[in-house]
Design a protein around this motif. Structure first.
Motif, PDB file in Angstrom:
ATOM      1  N   ARG A  83      -5.264  -4.279  98.194  1.00  0.00           N
ATOM      2  CA  ARG A  83      -4.919  -3.871  96.761  1.00  0.00           C
ATOM      3  C   ARG A  83      -3.645  -4.479  96.528  1.00  0.00           C
ATOM      4  O   ARG A  83      -2.806  -4.550  97.438  1.00  0.00           O
ATOM      5  N   LEU A  84      -3.506  -4.625  95.230  1.00  0.00           N
ATOM      6  CA  LEU A  84      -2.050  -4.693  94.577  1.00  0.00           C
ATOM      7  C   LEU A  84      -1.390  -3.215  94.410  1.00  0.00           C
ATOM      8  O   LEU A  84      -2.031  -2.337  93.575  1.00  0.00           O
ATOM      9  N   GLN A  85      -0.170  -2.965  94.999  1.00  0.00           N
ATOM     10  CA  GLN A  85       0.236  -1.682  95.042  1.00  0.00           C
ATOM     11  C   GLN A  85       1.537  -1.420  93.998  1.00  0.00           C
ATOM     12  O   GLN A  85       2.522  -2.419  94.077  1.00  0.00           O
ATOM     13  N   THR A  86       1.435  -0.756  93.192  1.00  0.00           N
ATOM     14  CA  THR A  86       2.558  -0.483  92.316  1.00  0.00           C
ATOM     15  C   THR A  86       3.830   0.062  92.799  1.00  0.00           C
ATOM     16  O   THR A  86       4.868  -0.252  92.377  1.00  0.00           O
ATOM     17  N   THR A  87       3.857   0.969  93.697  1.00  0.00           N
ATOM     18  CA  THR A  87       4.929   1.522  94.377  1.00  0.00           C
ATOM     19  C   THR A  87       5.308   0.277  95.630  1.00  0.00           C
ATOM     20  O   THR A  87       4.688   0.047  96.320  1.00  0.00           O
ATOM     21  N   GLU A  88       6.721   0.023  95.426  1.00  0.00           N
ATOM     22  CA  GLU A  88       7.151  -1.099  96.186  1.00  0.00           C
ATOM     23  C   GLU A  88       7.323  -0.632  97.660  1.00  0.00           C
ATOM     24  O   GLU A  88       7.833   0.379  97.893  1.00  0.00           O
ATOM     25  N   ASP A  89       6.901  -1.523  98.288  1.00  0.00           N
ATOM     26  CA  ASP A  89       6.964  -1.336  99.926  1.00  0.00           C
ATOM     27  C   ASP A  89       7.558  -2.433 100.523  1.00  0.00           C
ATOM     28  O   ASP A  89       6.771  -3.630 100.530  1.00  0.00           O
ATOM     29  N   PRO A  90       8.729  -2.562 101.230  1.00  0.00           N
ATOM     30  CA  PRO A  90       9.371  -3.773 101.745  1.00  0.00           C
ATOM     31  C   PRO A  90       8.216  -4.338 102.812  1.00  0.00           C
ATOM     32  O   PRO A  90       8.602  -5.519 103.108  1.00  0.00           O
ATOM     33  N   ARG A  91       7.316  -3.650 103.302  1.00  0.00           N
ATOM     34  CA  ARG A  91       6.430  -4.063 104.240  1.00  0.00           C
ATOM     35  C   ARG A  91       5.180  -4.835 103.934  1.00  0.00           C
ATOM     36  O   ARG A  91       4.356  -5.371 104.461  1.00  0.00           O
ATOM     37  N   LEU A  92       5.014  -4.469 102.509  1.00  0.00           N
ATOM     38  CA  LEU A  92       3.880  -5.260 102.007  1.00  0.00           C
ATOM     39  C   LEU A  92       4.362  -6.063 100.693  1.00  0.00           C
ATOM     40  O   LEU A  92       4.829  -5.487  99.752  1.00  0.00           O
ATOM     41  N   PRO A  93       4.245  -7.409 100.833  1.00  0.00           N
ATOM     42  CA  PRO A  93       4.552  -8.266  99.872  1.00  0.00           C
ATOM     43  C   PRO A  93       3.775  -8.086  98.306  1.00  0.00           C
ATOM     44  O   PRO A  93       4.530  -8.468  97.406  1.00  0.00           O
ATOM     45  N   LEU A  94       2.699  -7.688  98.610  1.00  0.00           N
ATOM     46  CA  LEU A  94       1.891  -7.278  97.199  1.00  0.00           C
ATOM     47  C   LEU A  94       1.985  -6.067  96.971  1.00  0.00           C
ATOM     48  O   LEU A  94       1.160  -5.202  96.472  1.00  0.00           O
ATOM     49  N   SER A  95       3.357  -5.551  96.703  1.00  0.00           N
ATOM     50  CA  SER A  95       3.737  -4.241  96.256  1.00  0.00           C
ATOM     51  C   SER A  95       4.963  -4.342  95.079  1.00  0.00           C
ATOM     52  O   SER A  95       5.651  -5.046  95.440  1.00  0.00           O
ATOM     53  N   GLY A  96       4.811  -3.436  94.335  1.00  0.00           N
ATOM     54  CA  GLY A  96       6.010  -3.305  93.488  1.00  0.00           C
ATOM     55  C   GLY A  96       5.664  -4.073  91.998  1.00  0.00           C
ATOM     56  O   GLY A  96       4.996  -5.076  92.104  1.00  0.00           O
ATOM     57  N   PRO A  97       6.356  -3.540  91.031  1.00  0.00           N
ATOM     58  CA  PRO A  97       5.811  -4.097  89.449  1.00  0.00           C
ATOM     59  C   PRO A  97       6.109  -5.476  89.670  1.00  0.00           C
ATOM     60  O   PRO A  97       4.998  -6.254  88.921  1.00  0.00           O
ATOM     61  N   ALA A  98       7.228  -5.945  89.926  1.00  0.00           N
ATOM     62  CA  ALA A  98       7.553  -7.567  89.668  1.00  0.00           C
ATOM     63  C   ALA A  98       6.729  -8.422  90.469  1.00  0.00           C
ATOM     64  O   ALA A  98       6.065  -9.232  90.141  1.00  0.00           O
ATOM     65  N   GLN A  99       6.423  -8.024  91.924  1.00  0.00           N
ATOM     66  CA  GLN A  99       5.402  -8.752  92.519  1.00  0.00           C
ATOM     67  C   GLN A  99       4.104  -8.640  92.198  1.00  0.00           C
ATOM     68  O   GLN A  99       3.413  -9.798  92.364  1.00  0.00           O
ATOM     69  N   ILE A 100       3.628  -7.709  91.568  1.00  0.00           N
ATOM     70  CA  ILE A 100       2.403  -7.492  91.129  1.00  0.00           C
ATOM     71  C   ILE A 100       2.052  -8.371  90.116  1.00  0.00           C
ATOM     72  O   ILE A 100       1.137  -9.297  89.868  1.00  0.00           O
ATOM     73  N   THR A 101       3.197  -8.557  89.104  1.00  0.00           N
ATOM     74  CA  THR A 101       2.924  -9.654  88.257  1.00  0.00           C
ATOM     75  C   THR A 101       2.849 -10.855  88.539  1.00  0.00           C
ATOM     76  O   THR A 101       2.019 -11.840  88.004  1.00  0.00           O
ATOM     77  N   ASP A 102       3.700 -11.384  89.625  1.00  0.00           N
ATOM     78  CA  ASP A 102       3.754 -12.745  89.968  1.00  0.00           C
ATOM     79  C   ASP A 102       2.240 -12.849  90.777  1.00  0.00           C
ATOM     80  O   ASP A 102       1.849 -13.926  90.615  1.00  0.00           O
ATOM     81  N   ALA A 103       1.797 -12.014  91.425  1.00  0.00           N
ATOM     82  CA  ALA A 103       0.664 -12.223  92.106  1.00  0.00           C
ATOM     83  C   ALA A 103      -0.607 -12.300  91.511  1.00  0.00           C
ATOM     84  O   ALA A 103      -1.312 -13.115  91.708  1.00  0.00           O
ATOM     85  N   ALA A 104      -0.613 -11.462  90.301  1.00  0.00           N
ATOM     86  CA  ALA A 104      -1.666 -11.537  89.290  1.00  0.00           C
ATOM     87  C   ALA A 104      -1.664 -13.066  88.629  1.00  0.00           C
ATOM     88  O   ALA A 104      -2.695 -13.625  88.694  1.00  0.00           O
ATOM     89  N   GLN A 105      -0.455 -13.649  88.331  1.00  0.00           N
ATOM     90  CA  GLN A 105      -0.665 -14.997  87.914  1.00  0.00           C
ATOM     91  C   GLN A 105      -0.965 -15.905  88.770  1.00  0.00           C
ATOM     92  O   GLN A 105      -1.754 -16.756  88.698  1.00  0.00           O
ATOM     93  N   ALA A 106      -0.591 -15.854  90.098  1.00  0.00           N
ATOM     94  CA  ALA A 106      -0.964 -16.709  91.113  1.00  0.00           C
ATOM     95  C   ALA A 106      -2.494 -16.474  91.503  1.00  0.00           C
ATOM     96  O   ALA A 106      -2.922 -17.664  91.752  1.00  0.00           O
ATOM     97  N   LEU A 107      -2.880 -15.326  91.406  1.00  0.00           N
ATOM     98  CA  LEU A 107      -4.412 -15.310  91.780  1.00  0.00           C
ATOM     99  C   LEU A 107      -5.215 -16.083  90.563  1.00  0.00           C
ATOM    100  O   LEU A 107      -6.339 -16.582  90.924  1.00  0.00           O
ATOM    101  N   ALA A 108      -4.655 -15.689  89.292  1.00  0.00           N
ATOM    102  CA  ALA A 108      -5.372 -16.334  88.306  1.00  0.00           C
ATOM    103  C   ALA A 108      -5.631 -17.841  88.499  1.00  0.00           C
ATOM    104  O   ALA A 108      -6.377 -18.493  87.984  1.00  0.00           O
ATOM    105  N   HIS A 109      -4.308 -18.217  88.954  1.00  0.00           N
ATOM    106  CA  HIS A 109      -4.018 -19.876  88.974  1.00  0.00           C
ATOM    107  C   HIS A 109      -5.082 -20.471  90.161  1.00  0.00           C
ATOM    108  O   HIS A 109      -5.747 -21.361  90.100  1.00  0.00           O
TER     109      HIS A 109
END
Length: 681
Positions: free
Chosen positions: A188-214
């Motif tokens: 899942r995309l995780q809102t709480t940032e975890d340095p061990r999970l690249p798909l975590s944190g608000p900024a990373q979620i935004t980038d990930a969502a746009q990349a997945l839509a692409h």
């Protein structure tokens, strides 16, 4: 020329300028676009049948109807707070495509392991109880069925990436490696940032969502991702084409489907079958999709073999893929269709939502009871006595399975095997521990003496019986975790457990039973929570002094640990009484009584070891009977005798105080006699 300030002109006959070849834009005619939107028709004789060109199924028909399936080139974000079901939607879509449709699926698991994903898929697909599966405590039947389907599950084209360095680039790189890939799931995309999970944190979620839509657009794949928040501001900031927002209310999940440019498009209610780690269609027809612009109404189609099963199998029934069920509110039919059927309210149309116990729909859980009874009747050729005997023998494991199913998604995770304190241990195999329960064996001796010596006129006594006393006692404060010793004593209403008093409290009311029973022993006594709360209530009524607690062994308490279990059994019992279904009545009685008697130190029940619970439940039953005796006395009845957990003898018009009947809130008359009794000549 140099020094003149003029540039040397390039001769017209020089080499032509080199320009990059132009790649034409990919243009689509309207007709091509319409092919992906409008249904095509398949000729069938003189008429044509419209056939919608659906995307991949999510495995949830109600959701498919609202979405049109998961369409190629679209990105779907399932947004929900933790525990509300977004991951289960992701698992359902992956499981349906890979196992049912044999379509390759890439499952990108961020923060989850491949074992987590596999367990959810196995529990939902067979189905088997998720908690027993993870704990390695499947029943023999469940183990056999899991083994039988192991090859089928192993052949599913489901590819799980649970690497710790999982990024959207890594996901995109895996797509070409899977020929014929039909679906990408990100959980899942995780809102709480975890340095061990690249798909975590608000900024990373935004980038990930746009990349997945692409990724969805460029590879013409449906991509579905779960995110662990329903924060409307964060979701709106993502600005995605389609968002499915989930909110959970007990066993119901409310889903809102929103398109970025058009707003909410549909709201629907789904069923949270958390015992099997899955979300299913609603179990009753009154829960359905509601769209802002309803389509023209047409008569509902007749039931077809394509209708999905709405009720999962009972935990102890052979778990196969649920068969079609033409009545969504009824339990899925078992394989034993030739068995004689006893009357059952489950054979009728389902009640409206307000018809269930406490305005909740417990049909899934009561269906577990119904199916067990149906199977027993079939296995014994309709012999009621034999079926009842077989069900009573299974009452302990079946009660535990039902209890565990009702606890899925609960607010608290209770401790199953805490360390047993010395005073909770039996001193011998058939002996007792040191806890003093408020067991009643009381007679109004002052009244009896007056009747015997003739100073009181003869009276007519009504022997009343409390219905399902142990079942009602499930509503009590139970300790959630292991008991912790506090040498300072005292009472905290938010905690529950065992309490030491320096001496037995005194009682000076001859016309009411002693709240802690008839035992007479000197020295300190150990009382459980239900008895202590009864003494505190008596003190508030001015009947005795408040208990003096010198030591306590307690844990944080909840009155709701058994509440859903109690409501399910109460509703099933009421339905059985209405249908005069003696088999189910006896089965339910065995379930709640044996649950109570085996959760202490019993070799019959190895799923839980809580002797403190056993004492508190039994003492709550004694306390409930005391409350009834006090109610009778306060309303002018004469209390003559009080026995055990369910026997109350009173003189007077008891029907003005209690409601007569067989439900748990009612009383029934077992006998009537006159005192003093005439001596035989």
């Amino acid at each position: 020329m140099p020094g003149t300030g003029h540039e040397t002109a390039i001769p017209a006959s020089g080499p032509p300028a080199i320009t990059a070849p132009r790649t034409p834009r990919r243009l689509a005619a309207l007709a091509q676009a319409l092919d992906t939107l409008l249904p095509i028709t398949v000729p069938t004789g003189d008429t044509a049948t419209p056939t919608p060109l659906m995307g991949l199924s999510t495995g949830i028909r109600t959701l498919d109807d609202a979405l049109g399936g998961l369409q190629p080139g679209r990105f779907y974000l399932v947004a929900a707070a933790p525990g509300a079901g977004s991951s289960l939607i992701a698992t359902a879509a992956a499981r349906t495509s890979a196992l049912d449709q044999h379509q390759p699926v890439l499952y990108a698991a961020s923060g989850l392991t491949r074992a987590d994903i596999a367990a959810r898929i196995v529990a939902a697909h067979l189905p088997v109880d998720y908690r027993r599966l993870r704990a390695g405590r499947l029943t023999p039947t469940e183990q056999d069925d899991t083994a039988a389907l192991d090859h089928h599950l192993a052949q599913a084209p489901l590819y799980i990436d649970d690497g710790t360095d999982l990024t959207t680039d890594a996901i995109a790189e895996s797509v070409p490696d899977l020929p014929g890939l039909a679906l990408v799931v990100v959980d899942r995309l995780q809102t709480t940032e975890d340095p061990r999970l690249p798909l975590s944190g608000p900024a990373q979620i935004t980038d990930a969502a746009q990349a997945l839509a692409h990724l969805a657009r460029t590879h013409q794949l449906p991509v579905l991702a779960a995110v662990d928040t329903d924060d409307p501001h964060l979701i709106a900031a993502l600005s995605l084409d389609i968002t499915i927002t989930l909110t959970r209310d007990a066993d119901q999940i409310h889903a809102t489907i929103t398109e970025r440019d058009l707003g909410p498009q549909a709201t629907l209610t789904l069923h949270a079958d958390l015992a099997h780690a899955r979300i299913t269609d609603p179990t009753t027809p009154y829960t359905s999709a509601v769209t802002p612009t309803p389509a023209p109404q047409t008569p509902p189609p007749a039931a077809t073999p394509d209708a999905p099963a709405q009720t999962p199998q009972a935990p102890l029934q052979v778990p196969t893929s649920p068969p079609p069920d033409p009545m969504p509110s009824e339990p899925a039919p078992t394989a034993h269709t030739a068995a004689p059927r006893r009357p059952s309210p489950r054979r009728t149309a389902p009640p409206p939502p307000e018809g269930g116990y406490a305005n909740r729909d417990y049909s899934y859980f009561t269906g577990m009871i119904t199916r067990a009874v149906d199977e027993a009747l079939h296995d014994h050729d309709g012999d009621i006595a034999a079926a009842t005997e077989a069900l009573v023998k299974k009452a302990v494991p079946n009660a535990m399975a039902l209890f565990e199913a009702t606890r899925v998604g609960g607010n608290y995770e209770h401790t199953v095997y805490p360390e047993t304190l010395e005073f909770l241990r039996k001193k011998s195999k058939d002996g007792a521990d040191e806890i003093w329960e408020g067991r009643h064996n009381w007679t109004n001796t002052r009244l009896m003496e007056a009747l015997q010596n003739g100073t009181h006129p003869p009276i007519t006594v009504n022997a009343l019986d409390t219905n399902a006393s142990f079942l009602s006692a499930f509503k009590t404060h139970l300790p959630i975790g292991a008991l912790i010793h506090d040498p300072n004593g005292g009472f905290d209403p938010k905690r529950s457990g065992i309490y030491r008093l320096p001496a037995r409290p005194t009682w000076h009311h001859p016309h009411l039973p002693d709240p802690i029973g008839n035992r007479r022993e000197d020295g300190p006594v150990l009382l459980d929570d239900a008895t202590i709360r009864l003494l505190i209530r008596c003190a508030r009524l001015g009947l005795c002094e408040a208990p003096h607690i010198t030591e306590r062994w307690t844990s944080g308490a909840s009155e709701g640990l058994l509440e859903k279990f109690r409501r399910v059994l109460t509703e099933a019992r009421a339905n059985a009484i209405e249908a005069d279904d003696t088999v189910t009545i006896e089965y339910i009685k065995a379930m709640y009584s044996k649950f109570t008697s085996t959760i202490g130190e019993s070799s019959v029940n190895r799923d839980i070891r809580r002797p403190d619970w056993m004492h508190i439940i039994r003492s709550q039953a004694f306390a409930n009977l005391w409350y009834k005796s006090h109610r009778a006395h306060s309303n002018g009845l004469t209390v003559v005798r009080v026995r055990g957990t369910d026997e109350l003898h009173v003189a007077g018009d008891w029907r003005t105080v209690f409601t007569e009947g067989r439900l748990t809130t009612q009383m029934k008359q077992k006998d009537q006699y006159t005192l003093p009794r005439k001596s035989a000549r």
